[in-house]
Design a protein around this motif. Sequence first.
Motif, short mmCIF file in Angstrom:
data_model
loop_
_atom_site.label_atom_id
_atom_site.label_comp_id
_atom_site.label_asym_id
_atom_site.label_seq_id
_atom_site.Cartn_x
_atom_site.Cartn_y
_atom_site.Cartn_z
N TYR A 73 0.86 -1.18 0.00
CA TYR A 73 0.00 0.00 0.00
C TYR A 73 0.90 1.24 0.00
O TYR A 73 1.94 1.24 0.65
N ASP A 75 -11.51 -13.53 3.37
CA ASP A 75 -10.67 -14.30 2.43
C ASP A 75 -11.14 -15.74 2.34
O ASP A 75 -10.57 -16.64 2.97
N GLN A 134 -6.83 -16.75 10.18
CA GLN A 134 -5.72 -16.43 9.30
C GLN A 134 -4.79 -15.47 10.02
O GLN A 134 -5.09 -15.01 11.13
N ARG A 174 3.44 0.73 2.99
CA ARG A 174 3.23 -0.34 3.98
C ARG A 174 3.13 -1.67 3.26
O ARG A 174 2.39 -1.80 2.28
N THR A 228 2.68 -5.98 3.85
CA THR A 228 2.33 -7.04 4.80
C THR A 228 2.44 -8.40 4.12
O THR A 228 2.37 -8.51 2.89
#
Length: 244
Positions: free
Chosen positions: A139, A150, A160, A233, A235
Motif C-alpha cells: 500500500y 478471504d 488467518q 506499507r 504485509t
Amino acid sequence: MTRTPTHAAGPVAERIAAIDWDAVRTTLDAYGAASLGPILMPEECAGIAALYADPDRFRSKVVMERVGFGQGEYQYFDRPLPDLVEALRQSVYPHLVPTANAWAEALGRPERFPDTLDAFLDTCHAAGQTRPTPLVLTYREGDYNRLHQDLYGEIHFPLQMVILLSRPGVDFEGGAFVMTEQKPRAQSRAEVLTPVQGEAIVFGVNHRPGWGKNGAYRLVMRHGVSRLTSGARTTLGIIFHDAT
Ligand SMILES: O=C(O)CCC(=O)C(=O)O
Ligand SMILES: [Fe+2]
C-alpha cells in the motif's frame, strides 16, 4: 517507534512454540483477533518484502482498484513457497486447530480440522482448492483495503494471520489493521490493531461464536486496512486454506 522483537530469535518453529498460546486462544475467543507479538526480525521482514519485485515468485497479481477491493496491490506466492513463509504456515497452523474446532462445534458446523497443515491441505486439494494463498500486500499513500473475507472455495480454515513487514511511524503512517464483527440484530464492533514491524496478528476469517443466555450465536467478521496517510506499507498474509 521500534520495539525489540521479544519472540524473534532462533528458527521460526522455536519462536512459534515459545508463544503463550493459551493467552492467544483466550484473546481470540474474547475478541476474534489476537497478536502473536513480533515474530520476524527486521531483516526477515525486508527479505520477504523484497521478493515482491520478482514476478517469478508469484502466481498472480491483483490491482485492488481494478476489482473494487480498495487501492493498493497484492501478489499470491507461487509454489514452492519461500522457506520462511512455508515454516510460518506449517508451525502456526497446529496451534490454531483447537480454536478452529471449538468454533466449528459451537456454531454447529460439521467440519473438524486435522492436526497438521499437510493433512488439512490434502482435503483442500481433494476438493479442487490447489492454488497457494499466502500473499504480499503493498500500500502507498492514500491506499486502503476494503473490509472483506478471504474465502477461496467451499473449504476454509476459520483463522488467518497477517504480519507487518514495514516500520510504522518510519516507513508509513495511517494504515491500521481493522476488523469488524457483526452481532445478529445489532450493529458492528471494530477492533483496530497497529502492530510493530514483524508482529503477527491472527484473526477470524468469517464466523466465530459469541455467547449469550441461550448458548452460542454467530458473529460475522470482516477485515481491512484504513487509509495510509503517508509512506508505504507492506504485509505478509498467511491464509491456511488453498484456493480454487
Ligand atoms: O494488510 C493488512 O494488514 C491486511 C491484509 C489482508 O487483507 C490479509 O492479509 O488478508
Ligand atoms: Fe484479507
